[in-house]
Design a protein around this motif. Structure first.
Motif, mmCIF file in Angstrom:
data_model
loop_
_atom_site.group_PDB
_atom_site.id
_atom_site.type_symbol
_atom_site.label_atom_id
_atom_site.label_comp_id
_atom_site.label_asym_id
_atom_site.label_seq_id
_atom_site.Cartn_x
_atom_site.Cartn_y
_atom_site.Cartn_z
ATOM 1 N N MET A 1 0.835 -1.201 0.094
ATOM 2 C CA MET A 1 0.100 -0.091 0.013
ATOM 3 C C MET A 1 0.874 1.337 0.018
ATOM 4 S SD MET A 1 -3.475 -0.163 -0.534
ATOM 5 C CE MET A 1 -3.827 1.380 -0.019
ATOM 6 N N VAL A 2 2.082 1.211 0.607
ATOM 7 C CA VAL A 2 2.908 2.546 0.680
ATOM 8 C C VAL A 2 3.545 2.517 -0.569
ATOM 9 C CG1 VAL A 2 4.953 3.233 1.533
ATOM 10 C CG2 VAL A 2 3.526 2.144 3.027
ATOM 11 N N GLY A 3 3.941 1.543 -1.253
ATOM 12 C CA GLY A 3 4.283 1.503 -2.677
ATOM 13 C C GLY A 3 3.366 2.279 -3.822
ATOM 14 N N LEU A 4 2.078 1.746 -3.761
ATOM 15 C CA LEU A 4 0.991 2.136 -4.421
ATOM 16 C C LEU A 4 0.810 3.613 -4.225
ATOM 17 C CD1 LEU A 4 -1.596 -0.899 -4.179
ATOM 18 C CD2 LEU A 4 -0.304 -0.202 -6.276
ATOM 19 N N SER A 5 0.644 4.008 -2.869
ATOM 20 C CA SER A 5 0.479 5.598 -2.498
ATOM 21 C C SER A 5 1.462 6.407 -3.106
ATOM 22 C CB SER A 5 0.446 5.611 -0.917
ATOM 23 O OG SER A 5 1.477 5.522 -0.498
ATOM 24 N N LEU A 6 2.857 5.693 -3.085
ATOM 25 C CA LEU A 6 3.998 6.672 -3.651
ATOM 26 C C LEU A 6 3.901 6.465 -5.143
ATOM 27 C CD1 LEU A 6 6.834 5.380 -1.207
ATOM 28 C CD2 LEU A 6 5.619 7.833 -1.256
ATOM 29 N N GLY A 7 3.441 5.422 -5.827
ATOM 30 C CA GLY A 7 3.414 5.455 -7.165
ATOM 31 C C GLY A 7 2.230 6.482 -7.685
ATOM 32 N N PHE A 8 1.257 6.509 -6.972
ATOM 33 C CA PHE A 8 0.013 7.462 -7.335
ATOM 34 C C PHE A 8 0.642 8.885 -7.187
ATOM 35 C CE2 PHE A 8 -3.651 9.780 -5.970
ATOM 36 C CZ PHE A 8 -4.495 9.619 -6.984
ATOM 37 N N VAL A 9 1.252 9.267 -6.139
ATOM 38 C CA VAL A 9 1.701 10.646 -5.694
ATOM 39 C C VAL A 9 2.772 11.039 -6.824
ATOM 40 C CG1 VAL A 9 3.014 12.263 -4.302
ATOM 41 C CG2 VAL A 9 1.084 10.529 -3.377
ATOM 42 N N GLY A 10 3.649 10.007 -7.117
ATOM 43 C CA GLY A 10 4.667 10.182 -8.251
ATOM 44 C C GLY A 10 3.816 10.698 -9.535
ATOM 45 N N THR A 11 3.031 9.689 -9.809
ATOM 46 C CA THR A 11 2.179 9.841 -11.257
ATOM 47 C C THR A 11 1.439 11.469 -11.074
ATOM 48 O OG1 THR A 11 1.869 7.513 -11.417
ATOM 49 C CG2 THR A 11 0.380 8.965 -12.857
ATOM 50 N N LEU A 12 0.765 11.667 -9.979
ATOM 51 C CA LEU A 12 0.368 13.218 -10.203
ATOM 52 C C LEU A 12 1.366 14.052 -9.946
ATOM 53 C CD1 LEU A 12 -2.234 12.690 -6.941
ATOM 54 C CD2 LEU A 12 -2.703 12.868 -9.570
ATOM 55 N N LEU A 13 2.477 13.989 -9.229
ATOM 56 C CA LEU A 13 3.511 14.973 -9.524
ATOM 57 C C LEU A 13 4.072 14.808 -10.845
ATOM 58 C CD1 LEU A 13 5.828 14.080 -6.417
ATOM 59 C CD2 LEU A 13 4.816 16.408 -6.995
ATOM 60 N N MET A 14 4.033 14.338 -11.591
ATOM 61 C CA MET A 14 4.650 14.083 -13.199
ATOM 62 C C MET A 14 3.434 15.097 -13.859
ATOM 63 S SD MET A 14 5.464 10.897 -15.872
ATOM 64 C CE MET A 14 3.904 10.624 -15.527
ATOM 65 N N ILE A 15 2.387 14.688 -13.638
ATOM 66 C CA ILE A 15 1.308 15.537 -14.267
ATOM 67 C C ILE A 15 1.443 16.975 -13.992
ATOM 68 C CG2 ILE A 15 -1.284 15.904 -14.431
ATOM 69 C CD1 ILE A 15 -1.481 12.750 -14.167
ATOM 70 N N VAL A 16 1.392 17.239 -12.666
ATOM 71 C CA VAL A 16 1.437 18.860 -12.243
ATOM 72 C C VAL A 16 2.873 19.414 -12.747
ATOM 73 C CG1 VAL A 16 1.654 20.299 -10.092
ATOM 74 C CG2 VAL A 16 -0.222 18.334 -10.347
ATOM 75 N N GLN A 17 4.019 18.572 -12.674
ATOM 76 C CA GLN A 17 5.127 19.445 -12.965
ATOM 77 C C GLN A 17 5.239 19.437 -14.697
ATOM 78 O OE1 GLN A 17 8.337 17.245 -11.150
ATOM 79 N NE2 GLN A 17 7.817 18.344 -9.202
ATOM 80 N N ALA A 18 4.834 18.474 -15.084
ATOM 81 C CA ALA A 18 4.925 18.685 -16.752
ATOM 82 C C ALA A 18 3.799 19.138 -17.610
ATOM 83 C CB ALA A 18 4.822 17.320 -17.305
ATOM 84 N N GLY A 19 2.652 19.396 -16.909
ATOM 85 C CA GLY A 19 1.386 20.134 -17.437
ATOM 86 C C GLY A 19 1.020 21.432 -16.711
ATOM 87 N N LEU A 20 0.283 21.073 -15.479
ATOM 88 C CA LEU A 20 -0.272 22.108 -14.771
ATOM 89 C C LEU A 20 0.449 23.365 -14.470
ATOM 90 C CD1 LEU A 20 -3.105 22.398 -13.217
ATOM 91 C CD2 LEU A 20 -2.018 21.540 -11.447
#
Length: 161
Positions: free
Chosen positions: A10-29
């Protein structure tokens, strides 16, 4: 892990989720939001989103809430680049290195002090002898610090206009 009994998966899944969101925010938002909002509004929005996210993290009662709240938390990342741009725009060219070095020093200092304070707070409110059990206490302190930062920025912007 403490509050929701998460395992390593679950920790890994949450970190993967946050990492994906970070990529979206930093690359586009960031590239879209800051020009549309302007630097001042992006800074204030970022601090407000941190305030909301930290408050909600602190009182979350279900695992799924941590994932939903992460959207606010990661979106708050528009504030940092906006603040650095704002500072850079208000500093003479011959002082840019000095101010960027100062910003980096403050970030490094918080990376040293923050974990000590927050892990101590977590430890105190997670132990059996605590006055009351509240593992979300570090998030509440983070929310209070976000309020302070937001008030400082609002006051600064009001005095500059």
């Amino acid at each position: 892990m403490e509050k929701f009994q998460w395992d390593e998966r679950m920790v890994g899944l949450s970190l993967g989720f946050v990492g994906t969101l970070l990529m979206i925010v930093q690359a586009g938002l960031i590239r879209i939001a800051i020009p549309k909002l302007g630097l001042k509004n992006a800074i204030l929005l970022g601090l407000t989103l941190y305030l909301i996210a930290y408050s909600l993290f602190g009182i979350a009662t279900q695992s799924w809430m941590m994932f939903a709240i992460s959207i606010f938390f990661v979106s708050a990342g528009i504030g940092g680049p906006a603040l650095q741009s704002y500072i850079s725009n208000h500093i003479p060219a011959n002082e840019q290195g000095q101010i960027q070095g100062g910003i980096t020093s403050v970030i490094s200092l918080t990376a040293i002090i923050g974990p000590v304070i927050m892990s101590s707070l977590f430890s105190y409110f997670s132990r059996k002898e605590a006055v009351f059990y509240f593992p979300g206490a570090p998030f509440v302190l983070s929310a209070l610090l976000s309020v302070l930062a937001l008030l400082i920025m609002i006051s600064y912007f009001r005095n500059k206009e």
